[in-house]
Design an enzyme around this catalytic site. Structure first.
Site, PDB file in Angstrom:
ATOM      1  N   HIS A 118       9.815   6.190  54.135  1.00 46.16           N
ATOM      2  CA  HIS A 118      11.165   6.226  53.533  1.00 46.16           C
ATOM      3  C   HIS A 118      11.120   7.230  52.376  1.00 46.16           C
ATOM      4  O   HIS A 118      11.068   6.853  51.212  1.00 46.16           O
ATOM      5  CB  HIS A 118      11.563   4.852  53.009  1.00 46.16           C
ATOM      6  CG  HIS A 118      11.655   3.758  54.025  1.00 46.16           C
ATOM      7  ND1 HIS A 118      10.547   3.155  54.590  1.00 46.16           N
ATOM      8  CD2 HIS A 118      12.735   3.146  54.577  1.00 46.16           C
ATOM      9  CE1 HIS A 118      10.944   2.206  55.429  1.00 46.16           C
ATOM     10  NE2 HIS A 118      12.259   2.180  55.447  1.00 46.16           N
ATOM     11  N   SER A 176       7.899  10.203  45.741  1.00 48.65           N
ATOM     12  CA  SER A 176       6.577  10.065  46.343  1.00 48.65           C
ATOM     13  C   SER A 176       6.169  11.281  47.171  1.00 48.65           C
ATOM     14  O   SER A 176       4.993  11.668  47.140  1.00 48.65           O
ATOM     15  CB  SER A 176       6.523   8.802  47.201  1.00 48.65           C
ATOM     16  OG  SER A 176       6.741   7.653  46.414  1.00 48.65           O
ATOM     17  N   ASP A 230      13.932   6.625  62.599  1.00 49.20           N
ATOM     18  CA  ASP A 230      13.875   5.267  62.090  1.00 49.20           C
ATOM     19  C   ASP A 230      12.492   5.028  61.481  1.00 49.20           C
ATOM     20  O   ASP A 230      11.462   5.308  62.114  1.00 49.20           O
ATOM     21  CB  ASP A 230      14.123   4.268  63.224  1.00 49.20           C
ATOM     22  CG  ASP A 230      13.973   2.833  62.756  1.00 49.20           C
ATOM     23  OD1 ASP A 230      14.923   2.307  62.160  1.00 49.20           O
ATOM     24  OD2 ASP A 230      12.876   2.252  62.966  1.00 49.20           O
ATOM     25  N   HIS A 252       4.129   5.077  41.303  1.00 50.99           N
ATOM     26  CA  HIS A 252       3.506   6.399  41.396  1.00 50.99           C
ATOM     27  C   HIS A 252       2.167   6.444  40.666  1.00 50.99           C
ATOM     28  O   HIS A 252       1.237   7.126  41.111  1.00 50.99           O
ATOM     29  CB  HIS A 252       4.477   7.460  40.886  1.00 50.99           C
ATOM     30  CG  HIS A 252       5.659   7.630  41.801  1.00 50.99           C
ATOM     31  ND1 HIS A 252       6.926   7.923  41.342  1.00 50.99           N
ATOM     32  CD2 HIS A 252       5.753   7.534  43.159  1.00 50.99           C
ATOM     33  CE1 HIS A 252       7.746   8.005  42.372  1.00 50.99           C
ATOM     34  NE2 HIS A 252       7.057   7.772  43.481  1.00 50.99           N
ATOM     35  N   ASP A 275       8.550   2.359  51.581  1.00 53.09           N
ATOM     36  CA  ASP A 275       9.319   2.234  50.334  1.00 53.09           C
ATOM     37  C   ASP A 275      10.804   2.165  50.668  1.00 53.09           C
ATOM     38  O   ASP A 275      11.568   3.082  50.362  1.00 53.09           O
ATOM     39  CB  ASP A 275       8.996   3.451  49.444  1.00 53.09           C
ATOM     40  CG  ASP A 275       9.654   3.374  48.079  1.00 53.09           C
ATOM     41  OD1 ASP A 275      10.250   2.330  47.754  1.00 53.09           O
ATOM     42  OD2 ASP A 275       9.591   4.376  47.345  1.00 53.09           O
ATOM     43  N   GLU A 295      12.637  10.664  56.618  1.00 52.54           N
ATOM     44  CA  GLU A 295      13.862  10.192  55.978  1.00 52.54           C
ATOM     45  C   GLU A 295      14.977  10.150  57.032  1.00 52.54           C
ATOM     46  O   GLU A 295      15.342  11.178  57.587  1.00 52.54           O
ATOM     47  CB  GLU A 295      14.258  11.095  54.815  1.00 52.54           C
ATOM     48  CG  GLU A 295      15.569  10.723  54.150  1.00 52.54           C
ATOM     49  CD  GLU A 295      15.648   9.240  53.792  1.00 52.54           C
ATOM     50  OE1 GLU A 295      16.631   8.587  54.191  1.00 52.54           O
ATOM     51  OE2 GLU A 295      14.723   8.734  53.112  1.00 52.54           O
TER      52      GLU A 295
END
Length: 276
Positions: A41, A97, A139, A18, A160, A115
């Site tokens: 993600h 994030s 996805d 971060h 991520d 997500e």
């Protein structure tokens, strides 16, 4: 490696990731043109450091709480981003994030979050309520490619993953190659855990063969000697980092190393280009 983030929120990897994300986006924002920020993600967006899952590992004590106790002004931007979701004092909430990127948005910028897991996606929508972020439940690798090229001329994709699947690295490499063909000038950030040094070296060699120029790696090894079979640190691949970011990187990396060094270890954090 199972990396469900609610167990690890605010750990040393989060502090490095971060801190560098904030520095990267701010370097890009030195130019007035709009940015599209994409987080493939996203997770839950906000984490309770006093909750059962975070308390079970206690990793925030070696991460965000160390950064809070450190006086180095180079970590001020990171501390401010965490403080923004807390009322004051020692943090009890940790922004993922999505919340950190949302804090950085200018009026001309866009934020796209994704997500796949339904429970986490519901938590993410709750955490981002009242913001301008668009939230998808797809996805991650399909969305990564589908969103390119970005709606604005410049953008950042943050990848991520939890590295739960055995083919995670292969999917990253394949998607990165396809994404670079579609969006060669775009900035991409890929987070990864460091556990087995030899396996990681092999993956870097595979990525080098993609032939992508301006491919930076940043690696934070926590211990002075590798600890077999356990988490040893984390890193970031950054494709097309801006000059202002790379020039300011060395002192920030040293500040992070010093703040996060485990008891009895100096640790190591380094950056270099993935070129042959």
């Amino acid at each position: 490696m199972n990396y469900r983030h609610s167990f690890h929120a605010g750990n040393s990897a989060d502090v490095v990731k971060h801190s560098l994300l904030i520095a990267l986006v701010r370097a890009l924002q030195q130019k007035p043109g709009a940015l599209t920020l994409i987080d493939t993600h996203s997770g839950c967006g906000l984490y309770d450091l006093k909750g059962d899952q975070a308390q079970r590992t206690g990793e925030a004590a070696q991460g965000v709480l160390r950064a809070y106790a450190d006086a180095n002004p180079l970590l001020d931007d990171y501390r401010a981003a965490v403080q923004a979701v807390n009322a004051g004092g020692e943090p009890h909430l940790y922004p993922g994030s999505p919340r950190i990127l949302e804090q950085l948005l200018r009026p001309q910028d866009f934020l796209i979050l994704n997500e796949k897991h339904a429970e986490d996606a519901m938590a993410l929508r709750s955490a981002m309520r009242g913001t301008s972020a668009a939230v998808h439940e797809r996805d991650a690798y399909e969305l990564w490619l589908a969103m390119l090229p970005t709606r604005t001329s410049r953008g950042v994709v943050v990848v991520d993953p939890p590295y739960e699947q055995t083919d995670e690295r292969a999917r990253i490499a394949a998607t990165l190659a396809a994404a670079h063909r579609k969006w060669a000038h775009g900035v991409t950030v890929i987070w990864y855990p460091l556990k087995d040094r030899a396996a990681h070296v092999r993956w870097k060699q595979q990525l080098r063969r993609l032939g992508i120029p301006k491919f930076l790696w940043v690696e934070h090894w926590l211990y002075d000697a590798d600890q077999p079979g356990i988490y040893n640190g984390a890193g970031l691949f950054i494709i097309n980092p801006p000059y202002a970011f790379t020039q300011a990187l060395p002192p920030l990396l040293e500040a992070l190393r010093a703040a996060l060094a485990p008891e009895g270890h100096k640790g190591e954090i380094a950056a270099d280009w993935l070129a042959d």
